[in-house]
Design an enzyme around this catalytic site. Sequence first.
Site, PDB file in Angstrom:
ATOM      1  CB  SER A  87       1.383   5.360   4.224  1.00 26.67           C
ATOM      2  OG  SER A  87       0.377   5.298   5.183  1.00 26.67           O
TER       3      SER A  87
HETATM    4  N1  SAM Z   1      -0.122  -0.603   6.832  1.00 27.54           N
HETATM    5  C1  SAM Z   1      -1.066  -0.984   5.819  1.00 27.54           C
HETATM    6  C2  SAM Z   1      -0.369  -1.414   4.565  1.00 27.54           C
HETATM    7  O1  SAM Z   1       0.872  -1.450   4.503  1.00 27.54           O
HETATM    8  O2  SAM Z   1      -1.082  -1.753   3.613  1.00 27.54           O
HETATM    9  C3  SAM Z   1      -2.028   0.124   5.507  1.00 27.54           C
HETATM   10  C4  SAM Z   1      -2.964   0.361   6.607  1.00 27.54           C
HETATM   11  S1  SAM Z   1      -4.337   1.394   6.161  1.00 27.54           S
HETATM   12  C5  SAM Z   1      -3.616   3.002   6.182  1.00 27.54           C
HETATM   13  C6  SAM Z   1      -5.227   1.286   7.701  1.00 27.54           C
HETATM   14  C7  SAM Z   1      -5.860  -0.055   7.929  1.00 27.54           C
HETATM   15  O3  SAM Z   1      -6.365  -0.080   9.258  1.00 27.54           O
HETATM   16  C8  SAM Z   1      -7.066  -0.315   7.018  1.00 27.54           C
HETATM   17  O4  SAM Z   1      -6.869  -1.515   6.333  1.00 27.54           O
HETATM   18  C9  SAM Z   1      -8.235  -0.393   7.985  1.00 27.54           C
HETATM   19  O5  SAM Z   1      -9.238  -1.296   7.595  1.00 27.54           O
HETATM   20  C10 SAM Z   1      -7.527  -0.846   9.264  1.00 27.54           C
HETATM   21  N2  SAM Z   1      -8.247  -0.573  10.506  1.00 27.54           N
HETATM   22  C11 SAM Z   1      -8.932   0.536  10.884  1.00 27.54           C
HETATM   23  N3  SAM Z   1      -9.416   0.392  12.125  1.00 27.54           N
HETATM   24  C12 SAM Z   1      -9.030  -0.851  12.546  1.00 27.54           C
HETATM   25  C13 SAM Z   1      -9.219  -1.595  13.742  1.00 27.54           C
HETATM   26  N4  SAM Z   1      -9.908  -1.113  14.779  1.00 27.54           N
HETATM   27  N5  SAM Z   1      -8.683  -2.833  13.831  1.00 27.54           N
HETATM   28  C14 SAM Z   1      -7.979  -3.354  12.784  1.00 27.54           C
HETATM   29  N6  SAM Z   1      -7.774  -2.701  11.636  1.00 27.54           N
HETATM   30  C15 SAM Z   1      -8.278  -1.467  11.509  1.00 27.54           C
END
Ligand code: SAM
Length: 197
Positions: free
Chosen positions: A43
């Site tokens: 983000s």
């Molecule tokens: N906070 C992170 C950063 O600073 O880079 C960015 C997160 S990104 C917006 C959302 C992440 O959530 C993605 O890497 C995605 O693969 C992961 N994600 C989605 N569903 C998930 C789940 N059920 N369990 C773990 N990770 C998940």
Amino acid sequence: MSTVENEIIQYFQKLDRSFYMETDKGMAHMDQPVSIGHGQTISQPSLVLKMTLLLDVYPEAKVLEVGTGSGFQTDVLASFSKEVYTVERIEALHERAKEKLAAAGYHNVKCKLGDGSCGWKEYAPYDRIIVTAAASKIPPHLIDQLAFGGKMLIPVGTPVSQELTLVEKDEGGEVKTTFLDHVVFVKLQGDYDEAEG
Ligand code: SAM
């Protein structure tokens, strides 16, 4: 503003987002989401900072993060809390973030590959939980794994628009939710829709 909030802001201003990026490093200083591959993003820095401040972390806090992604948000959480447990479902991102966080010198972060929508029961309860992907509802297991007196931040809504939601569990186990802002996150995958708490 509290001392911790000031320290978080100062730390954040010095944190180099490009360290957690593989491509488009020229965009690191822009207040925009950036791709981290595999259809996922970090983000915009202002939102990462805002969520960190709203989460209200503190030095003794045990934090669960769902959606490690690049590890950028994890870095900030790990700098201002005791332990961070972070779960990522995409193996390549999990491996890369683990390496980056180790290279950055963090010893208080445990990374797990898997579905974080059902939390990480082994280390529960958590004082703080942050979900950085969009949920269609608040996953019951995450409410379960939140400590008494704990706080959770989670985007809840449709795949195109969500309400950033603060979930607070009081000392008696009562749960209160407050809608804070409109946000847009990638989808939270996983089995939480069917899961009971
Ligand atoms: N906070 C992170 C950063 O600073 O880079 C960015 C997160 S990104 C917006 C959302 C992440 O959530 C993605 O890497 C995605 O693969 C992961 N994600 C989605 N569903 C998930 C789940 N059920 N369990 C773990 N990770 C998940």
